[in-house]
Scaffold this motif. Sequence first.
Motif, PDB file in Angstrom:
ATOM      1  N   GLU A  89      41.715  40.338  23.232  1.00 24.40           N
ATOM      2  CA  GLU A  89      41.956  40.310  24.685  1.00 24.40           C
ATOM      3  C   GLU A  89      40.826  41.003  25.434  1.00 24.40           C
ATOM      4  O   GLU A  89      40.435  40.559  26.516  1.00 24.40           O
ATOM      5  CB  GLU A  89      43.293  40.979  25.027  1.00 24.40           C
ATOM      6  N   SER A  90      40.291  42.088  24.858  1.00 21.42           N
ATOM      7  CA  SER A  90      39.217  42.775  25.575  1.00 21.42           C
ATOM      8  C   SER A  90      37.941  41.935  25.585  1.00 21.42           C
ATOM      9  O   SER A  90      37.155  41.995  26.528  1.00 21.42           O
ATOM     10  CB  SER A  90      38.977  44.183  25.040  1.00 21.42           C
ATOM     11  N   LEU A  91      37.759  41.108  24.556  1.00 21.18           N
ATOM     12  CA  LEU A  91      36.633  40.146  24.571  1.00 21.18           C
ATOM     13  C   LEU A  91      36.825  39.134  25.705  1.00 21.18           C
ATOM     14  O   LEU A  91      35.874  38.791  26.407  1.00 21.18           O
ATOM     15  CB  LEU A  91      36.586  39.373  23.246  1.00 21.18           C
ATOM     16  N   TYR A  92      38.069  38.647  25.861  1.00 18.03           N
ATOM     17  CA  TYR A  92      38.355  37.699  26.952  1.00 18.03           C
ATOM     18  C   TYR A  92      38.107  38.367  28.309  1.00 18.03           C
ATOM     19  O   TYR A  92      37.616  37.731  29.245  1.00 18.03           O
ATOM     20  CB  TYR A  92      39.806  37.205  26.883  1.00 18.03           C
ATOM     21  N   LEU A  93      38.447  39.657  28.395  1.00 16.82           N
ATOM     22  CA  LEU A  93      38.228  40.398  29.643  1.00 16.82           C
ATOM     23  C   LEU A  93      36.733  40.421  29.983  1.00 16.82           C
ATOM     24  O   LEU A  93      36.342  40.179  31.126  1.00 16.82           O
ATOM     25  CB  LEU A  93      38.766  41.825  29.522  1.00 16.82           C
ATOM     26  N   LEU A  94      35.909  40.701  28.973  1.00 18.52           N
ATOM     27  CA  LEU A  94      34.455  40.740  29.209  1.00 18.52           C
ATOM     28  C   LEU A  94      33.979  39.383  29.724  1.00 18.52           C
ATOM     29  O   LEU A  94      33.109  39.316  30.601  1.00 18.52           O
ATOM     30  CB  LEU A  94      33.707  41.125  27.920  1.00 18.52           C
ATOM     31  N   GLY A  95      34.570  38.302  29.209  1.00 19.34           N
ATOM     32  CA  GLY A  95      34.222  36.958  29.691  1.00 19.34           C
ATOM     33  C   GLY A  95      34.589  36.779  31.162  1.00 19.34           C
ATOM     34  O   GLY A  95      33.791  36.288  31.962  1.00 19.34           O
ATOM     35  N   ALA A  96      35.800  37.229  31.528  1.00 13.15           N
ATOM     36  CA  ALA A  96      36.274  37.077  32.917  1.00 13.15           C
ATOM     37  C   ALA A  96      35.432  37.914  33.874  1.00 13.15           C
ATOM     38  O   ALA A  96      35.172  37.507  35.016  1.00 13.15           O
ATOM     39  CB  ALA A  96      37.742  37.491  33.015  1.00 13.15           C
ATOM     40  N   LEU A  97      34.973  39.084  33.406  1.00 13.15           N
ATOM     41  CA  LEU A  97      34.227  39.994  34.280  1.00 13.15           C
ATOM     42  C   LEU A  97      32.910  39.396  34.760  1.00 13.15           C
ATOM     43  O   LEU A  97      32.411  39.760  35.821  1.00 13.15           O
ATOM     44  CB  LEU A  97      33.949  41.323  33.562  1.00 13.15           C
ATOM     45  N   LYS A  98      32.364  38.450  33.996  1.00 11.51           N
ATOM     46  CA  LYS A  98      31.114  37.809  34.438  1.00 11.51           C
ATOM     47  C   LYS A  98      31.316  37.187  35.821  1.00 11.51           C
ATOM     48  O   LYS A  98      30.412  37.176  36.642  1.00 11.51           O
ATOM     49  CB  LYS A  98      30.694  36.725  33.431  1.00 11.51           C
ATOM     50  N   GLN A  99      32.525  36.649  36.057  1.00 12.42           N
ATOM     51  CA  GLN A  99      32.799  36.035  37.364  1.00 12.42           C
ATOM     52  C   GLN A  99      33.391  37.021  38.358  1.00 12.42           C
ATOM     53  O   GLN A  99      33.130  36.933  39.543  1.00 12.42           O
ATOM     54  CB  GLN A  99      33.798  34.882  37.190  1.00 12.42           C
ATOM     55  N   VAL A 100      34.212  37.953  37.870  1.00 16.64           N
ATOM     56  CA  VAL A 100      35.046  38.744  38.783  1.00 16.64           C
ATOM     57  C   VAL A 100      34.376  40.036  39.253  1.00 16.64           C
ATOM     58  O   VAL A 100      34.539  40.433  40.413  1.00 16.64           O
ATOM     59  CB  VAL A 100      36.417  39.063  38.121  1.00 16.64           C
ATOM     60  N   LEU A 101      33.607  40.682  38.374  1.00 17.85           N
ATOM     61  CA  LEU A 101      33.121  42.032  38.688  1.00 17.85           C
ATOM     62  C   LEU A 101      32.343  42.081  40.002  1.00 17.85           C
ATOM     63  O   LEU A 101      32.531  42.986  40.816  1.00 17.85           O
ATOM     64  CB  LEU A 101      32.263  42.578  37.535  1.00 17.85           C
ATOM     65  N   GLY A 102      31.511  41.085  40.236  1.00 14.80           N
ATOM     66  CA  GLY A 102      30.690  41.061  41.452  1.00 14.80           C
ATOM     67  C   GLY A 102      31.486  40.882  42.732  1.00 14.80           C
ATOM     68  O   GLY A 102      30.969  41.103  43.827  1.00 14.80           O
ATOM     69  N   GLU A 103      32.756  40.476  42.605  1.00 15.73           N
ATOM     70  CA  GLU A 103      33.586  40.250  43.806  1.00 15.73           C
ATOM     71  C   GLU A 103      34.453  41.457  44.138  1.00 15.73           C
ATOM     72  O   GLU A 103      35.135  41.467  45.155  1.00 15.73           O
ATOM     73  CB  GLU A 103      34.510  39.030  43.593  1.00 15.73           C
ATOM     74  N   LEU A 104      34.465  42.474  43.269  1.00 19.65           N
ATOM     75  CA  LEU A 104      35.332  43.635  43.494  1.00 19.65           C
ATOM     76  C   LEU A 104      34.675  44.632  44.438  1.00 19.65           C
ATOM     77  O   LEU A 104      33.474  44.872  44.347  1.00 19.65           O
ATOM     78  CB  LEU A 104      35.627  44.341  42.165  1.00 19.65           C
ATOM     79  N   GLU A 105      35.467  45.220  45.323  1.00 20.26           N
ATOM     80  CA  GLU A 105      34.979  46.309  46.171  1.00 20.26           C
ATOM     81  C   GLU A 105      35.313  47.625  45.479  1.00 20.26           C
ATOM     82  O   GLU A 105      36.088  47.669  44.536  1.00 20.26           O
ATOM     83  CB  GLU A 105      35.680  46.239  47.543  1.00 20.26           C
ATOM     84  N   GLU A 106      34.763  48.731  45.991  1.00 19.41           N
ATOM     85  CA  GLU A 106      35.156  50.052  45.480  1.00 19.41           C
ATOM     86  C   GLU A 106      36.536  50.397  46.044  1.00 19.41           C
ATOM     87  O   GLU A 106      36.861  49.951  47.130  1.00 19.41           O
ATOM     88  CB  GLU A 106      34.129  51.107  45.915  1.00 19.41           C
ATOM     89  N   PRO A 107      37.364  51.157  45.366  1.00 22.58           N
ATOM     90  CA  PRO A 107      37.091  51.822  44.080  1.00 22.58           C
ATOM     91  C   PRO A 107      37.353  50.937  42.853  1.00 22.58           C
ATOM     92  O   PRO A 107      37.070  51.352  41.737  1.00 22.58           O
ATOM     93  CB  PRO A 107      38.090  52.984  44.106  1.00 22.58           C
ATOM     94  N   ALA A 108      37.864  49.713  43.066  1.00 19.86           N
ATOM     95  CA  ALA A 108      38.251  48.869  41.919  1.00 19.86           C
ATOM     96  C   ALA A 108      37.055  48.586  41.006  1.00 19.86           C
ATOM     97  O   ALA A 108      37.174  48.663  39.775  1.00 19.86           O
ATOM     98  CB  ALA A 108      38.862  47.559  42.416  1.00 19.86           C
ATOM     99  N   ALA A 109      35.880  48.314  41.598  1.00 20.98           N
ATOM    100  CA  ALA A 109      34.702  47.971  40.784  1.00 20.98           C
ATOM    101  C   ALA A 109      34.350  49.126  39.845  1.00 20.98           C
ATOM    102  O   ALA A 109      34.083  48.918  38.652  1.00 20.98           O
ATOM    103  CB  ALA A 109      33.525  47.639  41.695  1.00 20.98           C
ATOM    104  N   GLY A 110      34.382  50.346  40.372  1.00 21.02           N
ATOM    105  CA  GLY A 110      34.048  51.532  39.563  1.00 21.02           C
ATOM    106  C   GLY A 110      35.057  51.770  38.454  1.00 21.02           C
ATOM    107  O   GLY A 110      34.690  52.118  37.328  1.00 21.02           O
ATOM    108  N   GLU A 111      36.346  51.555  38.785  1.00 17.70           N
ATOM    109  CA  GLU A 111      37.408  51.759  37.774  1.00 17.70           C
ATOM    110  C   GLU A 111      37.224  50.793  36.601  1.00 17.70           C
ATOM    111  O   GLU A 111      37.329  51.172  35.439  1.00 17.70           O
ATOM    112  CB  GLU A 111      38.785  51.521  38.407  1.00 17.70           C
ATOM    113  N   VAL A 112      36.936  49.528  36.949  1.00 18.96           N
ATOM    114  CA  VAL A 112      36.774  48.504  35.907  1.00 18.96           C
ATOM    115  C   VAL A 112      35.527  48.820  35.076  1.00 18.96           C
ATOM    116  O   VAL A 112      35.557  48.769  33.839  1.00 18.96           O
ATOM    117  CB  VAL A 112      36.680  47.094  36.532  1.00 18.96           C
ATOM    118  N   ALA A 113      34.428  49.188  35.744  1.00 15.69           N
ATOM    119  CA  ALA A 113      33.184  49.494  35.026  1.00 15.69           C
ATOM    120  C   ALA A 113      33.390  50.666  34.066  1.00 15.69           C
ATOM    121  O   ALA A 113      32.941  50.626  32.918  1.00 15.69           O
ATOM    122  CB  ALA A 113      32.074  49.799  36.027  1.00 15.69           C
TER     123      ALA A 113
END
Length: 253
Positions: free
Chosen positions: A214-238
């Motif tokens: 599941e964490s591998l799948y998460l890394l796949g999803a983050l390629k699309q999602v991470l750039g769309e997150l605002e703080e503080p969510a982006a920092g928490e995920v990173a």
Amino acid sequence: GQGESQAVTAVLEAVAEILRQEHIPPSPTAVFAAVMSSLERAAGDAGASPEASGAMLTVLGVALEHAPTAPVLSKLPASMQVLLAVGRAAQDSPPALRGVVHCIGLLVSALRDAHPAAGAVAAEWPHCAKAFAAICQLCVDSRPKVRKQAAASVAAALRAVRGTPSAAPAGAAFATMATRTARAPAKAAREMTDMHGTAGAKAAEGCAQAAATESLYLLGALKQVLGELEEPAAGEVAAAVTGLLALGEPLLT
């Protein structure tokens, strides 16, 4: 395939007939309302086929892409309830489930035009919270097409509501799922070392394997999602993902 396009054509013909009978000029808004009431009936009918729901969701998705947001927002609470019910019925039908995910993403995207009181969270967000959390969770689904649709829909919705009061709760919903998923392998590894007995060890190993996948799948999803997150969510995920990479889990490297 051909069966799918025939089913979509049948839905379009049925909707056109409903609008004709009710003397409503065809428009994306009229199609949205008509398909929504058909889906509501299908959700309450145990014998409804996932194929029929899938075709209705395809038409609904197109209508939502073209309809103005005001009438969509006015029906948002009821629409989300219907889509959650259809989603529950479609758990084992990936094409219909992808349609549900796509439409939930489009409904959340309509919040870009919600007009909340200054500084308040959009009054509509509570009606979206459960459905949006569900599509965030599907970003780590075991079925490739389902998780691909979920990541695309989550990213598009986050992009749409960026800079609006809905951005914070939407980002927090994704961050909650991502943090939980990213922390699961370390938790599973700890449990594996604490296990005694063969059966327990085997079960713990299975959990650890599932968590790593599941964490591998998460890394796949983050390629699309991470750039769309605002703080503080982006920092928490990173931060959660950095912790994941520090594990040096063989499956992740």
